[in-house]
Write a protein that holds these residues in place. Structure first.
Motif, PDB file in Angstrom:
ATOM      1  N   LYS A 245       0.863  -1.178   0.000  1.00 59.13           N
ATOM      2  CA  LYS A 245       0.000   0.000   0.000  1.00 59.13           C
ATOM      3  C   LYS A 245       0.899   1.228   0.000  1.00 59.13           C
ATOM      4  O   LYS A 245       1.724   1.381   0.894  1.00 59.13           O
ATOM      5  N   ASP A 246       0.772   2.055  -1.006  1.00 52.19           N
ATOM      6  CA  ASP A 246       1.644   3.234  -1.158  1.00 52.19           C
ATOM      7  C   ASP A 246       3.117   2.871  -0.991  1.00 52.19           C
ATOM      8  O   ASP A 246       3.876   3.573  -0.324  1.00 52.19           O
ATOM      9  N   GLY A 247       3.505   1.760  -1.588  1.00 53.02           N
ATOM     10  CA  GLY A 247       4.913   1.369  -1.552  1.00 53.02           C
ATOM     11  C   GLY A 247       5.368   0.738  -0.246  1.00 53.02           C
ATOM     12  O   GLY A 247       6.529   0.384  -0.089  1.00 53.02           O
ATOM     13  N   LYS A 248       4.433   0.586   0.696  1.00 58.21           N
ATOM     14  CA  LYS A 248       4.795  -0.029   1.976  1.00 58.21           C
ATOM     15  C   LYS A 248       4.077  -1.364   2.143  1.00 58.21           C
ATOM     16  O   LYS A 248       3.009  -1.586   1.561  1.00 58.21           O
ATOM     17  N   LEU A 249       4.662  -2.239   2.973  1.00 56.84           N
ATOM     18  CA  LEU A 249       4.018  -3.526   3.237  1.00 56.84           C
ATOM     19  C   LEU A 249       2.791  -3.320   4.111  1.00 56.84           C
ATOM     20  O   LEU A 249       2.859  -2.644   5.135  1.00 56.84           O
TER      21      LEU A 249
END
Ligand SMILES: Nc1ncnc2c1ncn2[C@@H]1O[C@H](COP(=O)(O)OP(=O)(O)OP(=O)(O)O)[C@@H](O)[C@H]1O
Ligand SMILES: [Mg+2]
Length: 341
Positions: A245-249
């Motif tokens: 999500k938005d480049g994060k896990l």
């Protein structure tokens, strides 16, 4: 695909109101050995039955060797089907079982004899021609079923979990046998299995099905190393699978930043236990379980990312249950998933 030998075109298959397979598109080349892999109920047998002509499609088309066979009856399709229960005639000898379909086709005398003997020989059963199925092992019976289909010289041979009744050793033997027969005769083969190891070992290409649709088609290397979805990743043993999500896990405890950027188009990332680095890294875990697996040792960690499965060389020092470990999930060692959920 222009070199398609067998082509399924928007095939929808239903039992009454229940749609089992939806809008299936599939191209198979001549001489290909394709494995159809997927969980119970995903539509594997249904698809095979439609190709064999035992189930009329609700919509869509089937083309084989340049002809539309959608409405051609089963016995005129030149498609062979071997089931899990291979249904040999118990009162007939191996020879007569293999000869059965050829006799129906009108073959007699030397022509018949030559074909039957060649078929029996090709599966290594020349010495058993006069035995009855009850006097054979499971693997030998399986080979009779294979020979019986092969002598009909089908354009496509469909095998629906033909090895699932066999014990582990025979299974391996038959696997090799199938591959040999297929390579020698060049018959186009579709092989249904639950077993991903079997699919990886045997197939030129693997089709992974889920809920009546194709989830991924690729070479064994594609499927094993580059699963496109969380489902396929999970199915082929990536035990640490996360949405992005938005480049994060996305984890049970909120979004967690990674040490490197994930590919832009990734909907998720997945790591095999082997790819998890234990002993250093930005994350903290506690050892909840450990098991010895010969060359390697497996660890189950509780962590802020949720449960993590790691596998390391058994020669490395062992971590005790309950001890705290730093670990890393290196982006470079992950599979990038195009679909999640
Ligand atoms: N004769 C039938 N009547 C109604 N529904 C059926 C029938 N046969 C299969 N189905 C349904 O169609 C779906 C696909 O079944 P299918 O037999 O193709 O699954 P499969 O992938 O071969 O599973 P398995 O691995 O268990 O053999 C399932 O949901 C099943 O319940
Ligand atoms: Mg089935």
């Amino acid at each position: 695909m222009s070199d398609a030998y067998l082509q399924l075109d928007k095939l929808t298959l239903a039992y009454g109101d229940t749609v089992a397979v939806k809008d299936l598109d599939l191209s198979i080349a001549r001489g290909e050995l394709v494995a159809l892999l997927g969980p119970s109920g995903c539509g594997k047998t249904t698809t095979m039955r439609a190709i064999a002509g035992l189930l009329n499609p609700a919509s869509g088309r089937i083309n084989l060797d340049g002809a539309d066979i959608t409405r051609v009856s089963a016995n005129k399709r030149a498609v062979g089907l071997v089931f899990q229960s291979y249904a040999l005639f118990p009162h007939l000898t191996v020879y007569e079982n293999v000869a059965f379909g050829l006799r129906l086709k009108g073959l007699r005398g030397e022509d018949l004899d030559a074909k039957v003997n060649a078929g029996i020989k090709s599966v290594g059963l020349a010495k058993f021609a006069s035995r009855k199925p009850g006097e054979l092992s499971g693997g030998q019976q399986q080979r009779v079923a294979l020979a019986r289909s092969m002598v009909m010289e089908p354009k496509v041979l469909l095998l629906d979990e033909p090895l699932s009744n066999l014990d582990a050793r025979l299974r391996l033997e038959m696997r090799a046998e199938l591959q040999r027969v297929q390579k020698e005769t060049g018959v186009t083969m579709i092989f249904v299995t639950h077993d991903q190891a079997e699919a990886l070992a045997l197939a030129d290409r693997i089709i992974v099905m889920l809920n009546g649709s194709i989830e991924q088609i690729g070479t064994p290397e594609d499927i094993y190393n580059r699963p496109v979805s969380s489902f396929v990743a999970d199915f082929v043993g990536f035990e640490n699978v996360f949405a992005l999500k938005d480049g994060k896990l996305a984890t049970p405890n909120g979004a967690v930043a990674l040490s490197a950027a994930a590919p832009d188009d990734a909907a998720g990332l997945a790591w095999r236990p082997r790819a998890v680095i234990l002993g250093s890294g930005p994350f903290q875990g506690t050892v909840r379980g450990t098991s010895f697996a010969g060359n390697s040792r497996e660890y189950l960690l509780d962590s802020t990312l949720g449960p993590i499965k790691a596998e390391v060389d058994a020669a490395l020092p062992q971590y005790e249950l309950g001890s705290a470990i730093a670990f890393d999930l290196p982006v470079a060692a992950s599979a990038s998933l195009k679909r999640f959920g």
